[in-house]
Design a protein around this motif. Structure first.
Motif, PDB file in Angstrom:
ATOM      1  N   MET A   1      42.859  42.991  36.542  1.00 49.90           N
ATOM      2  CA  MET A   1      43.671  41.746  36.001  1.00 49.90           C
ATOM      3  C   MET A   1      44.102  40.712  37.331  1.00 49.90           C
ATOM      4  SD  MET A   1      43.005  41.454  32.887  1.00 49.90           S
ATOM      5  CE  MET A   1      44.041  40.076  32.898  1.00 49.90           C
TER       6      MET A   1
ATOM      7  N   ALA B   1      40.844  39.211  38.284  1.00 50.21           N
ATOM      8  CA  ALA B   1      40.531  38.156  37.471  1.00 50.21           C
ATOM      9  C   ALA B   1      41.516  36.938  37.678  1.00 50.21           C
ATOM     10  CB  ALA B   1      40.682  38.870  35.840  1.00 50.21           C
ATOM     11  N   SER B   2      42.848  37.079  37.804  1.00 52.44           N
ATOM     12  CA  SER B   2      43.646  36.129  37.964  1.00 52.44           C
ATOM     13  C   SER B   2      43.287  35.337  39.242  1.00 52.44           C
ATOM     14  CB  SER B   2      45.113  36.666  38.103  1.00 52.44           C
ATOM     15  OG  SER B   2      45.556  37.324  36.927  1.00 52.44           O
TER      16      SER B   2
ATOM     17  N   TRP C   1      39.005  40.470  32.077  1.00 51.10           N
ATOM     18  CA  TRP C   1      40.289  40.514  31.399  1.00 51.10           C
ATOM     19  C   TRP C   1      39.646  41.361  29.885  1.00 51.10           C
ATOM     20  CZ3 TRP C   1      40.516  39.415  26.035  1.00 51.10           C
ATOM     21  CH2 TRP C   1      41.794  39.446  25.446  1.00 51.10           C
TER      22      TRP C   1
ATOM     23  N   HIS D   1      41.182  45.118  29.246  1.00 47.65           N
ATOM     24  CA  HIS D   1      41.781  45.394  27.754  1.00 47.65           C
ATOM     25  C   HIS D   1      41.437  46.455  27.111  1.00 47.65           C
ATOM     26  CE1 HIS D   1      44.178  42.127  29.093  1.00 47.65           C
ATOM     27  NE2 HIS D   1      45.251  42.075  28.101  1.00 47.65           N
TER      28      HIS D   1
ATOM     29  N   TRP E   1      49.119  36.477  37.569  1.00 49.25           N
ATOM     30  CA  TRP E   1      49.127  37.897  37.155  1.00 49.25           C
ATOM     31  C   TRP E   1      50.448  38.380  36.801  1.00 49.25           C
ATOM     32  CZ3 TRP E   1      50.807  42.183  40.537  1.00 49.25           C
ATOM     33  CH2 TRP E   1      50.178  43.595  40.003  1.00 49.25           C
TER      34      TRP E   1
ATOM     35  N   SER F   1      51.345  39.521  33.014  1.00 47.08           N
ATOM     36  CA  SER F   1      51.837  40.868  32.645  1.00 47.08           C
ATOM     37  C   SER F   1      53.075  41.189  32.091  1.00 47.08           C
ATOM     38  CB  SER F   1      51.482  41.848  33.680  1.00 47.08           C
ATOM     39  OG  SER F   1      52.236  41.253  35.104  1.00 47.08           O
TER      40      SER F   1
END
Length: 226
Positions: free
Chosen positions: A78, A81-82, A124, A128, A204, A208
């Motif tokens: 993540m 990804a951010s 993402w 998940h 991030w 989160s």
């Protein structure tokens, strides 16, 4: 569960249909603004359907145990990804407002992939699935992954038709698959701006943390700090 699958198929399917085969005939009938309104209405309606179906899905056992190691992997994914997402917001030739005929060098997130935003969404979804393997969540996450990655491939085809010289040269310098251009010697890793690194880190941390009030459980670094 069937309702979640139906909503996911409708959400992804209508997006692809309206973005590609149905776009031209609809625009010819109701104009560009009418098409944009119709597209937005359908996208919003199917997204709401998907969200409501997901919330109404009955609880189901997780398909595999989720350990601290999986949380660590998902948290790193993540963060990546951010960074990809924030890096994609500046100097991205794929954005609608990008008006340039000069093919840039592939630097920063674009050295990794020419579709950093789409891969951010796909990562993402993968993260998940990894840490919340409930059937309904897997369906929703897979819908996001398919929408992002198939959509990126379709975007290449559309750009090749609209900007053949520019986009084919951009494709030559970059890659659809992450790190393929770097491995092939067509791009070099580096040149990340602060908007990507610092911006990605902030997104991030905030995203989160938001899991705590919204979902009732900790994510990212907060999983261990709690």
């Amino acid at each position: 569960m069937e309702n979640v699958v139906a909503a996911a198929v409708a959400f992804v399917g209508t997006h692809f249909l309206l973005s590609h085969p149905l776009r031209a005939p609809i625009v010819s009938r109701i104009g560009a603004r009418g098409f944009l309104g119709l597209y937005s209405l359908v996208a919003f309606a199917t997204l709401i359907w998907l969200a409501l179906a997901y919330r109404a899905a009955p609880p189901a056992p997780l398909l595999w145990p989720v350990s601290g190691a999986l949380w660590a992997v998902a948290s790193i994914v993540m963060l990546v990804a951010s960074v990809l997402l924030m890096g994609s917001l500046i100097r991205n030739p794929a954005l609608p407002e990008a008006k340039t005929n000069i093919v840039p060098d592939a630097r920063g997130v674009f050295a990794i992939t020419r579709h950093p935003m789409m891969w951010a969404f796909a990562l993402w979804g993968a993260a998940h699935i990894l840490i919340y393997p409930a059937p309904s969540n897997i369906v929703v996450a897979l819908a996001i992954i398919v929408l992002a990655l198939v959509g990126a491939a379709m975007q290449d085809r559309k750009k090749e038709a609209l900007q053949p010289e520019f986009w084919r040269e951009w494709e030559r310098r970059t890659s659809y698959w992450p790190f393929a251009a770097i491995a092939g010697g067509r791009a070099r890793l580096g040149g990340f701006g602060m908007h990507a690194l610092a911006g990605g880190l902030i997104v991030w941390l905030v995203a989160s943390w938001v899991h705590i009030p919204l979902a009732g459980w900790r994510a990212g670094i907060w999983y261990w700090l709690g």
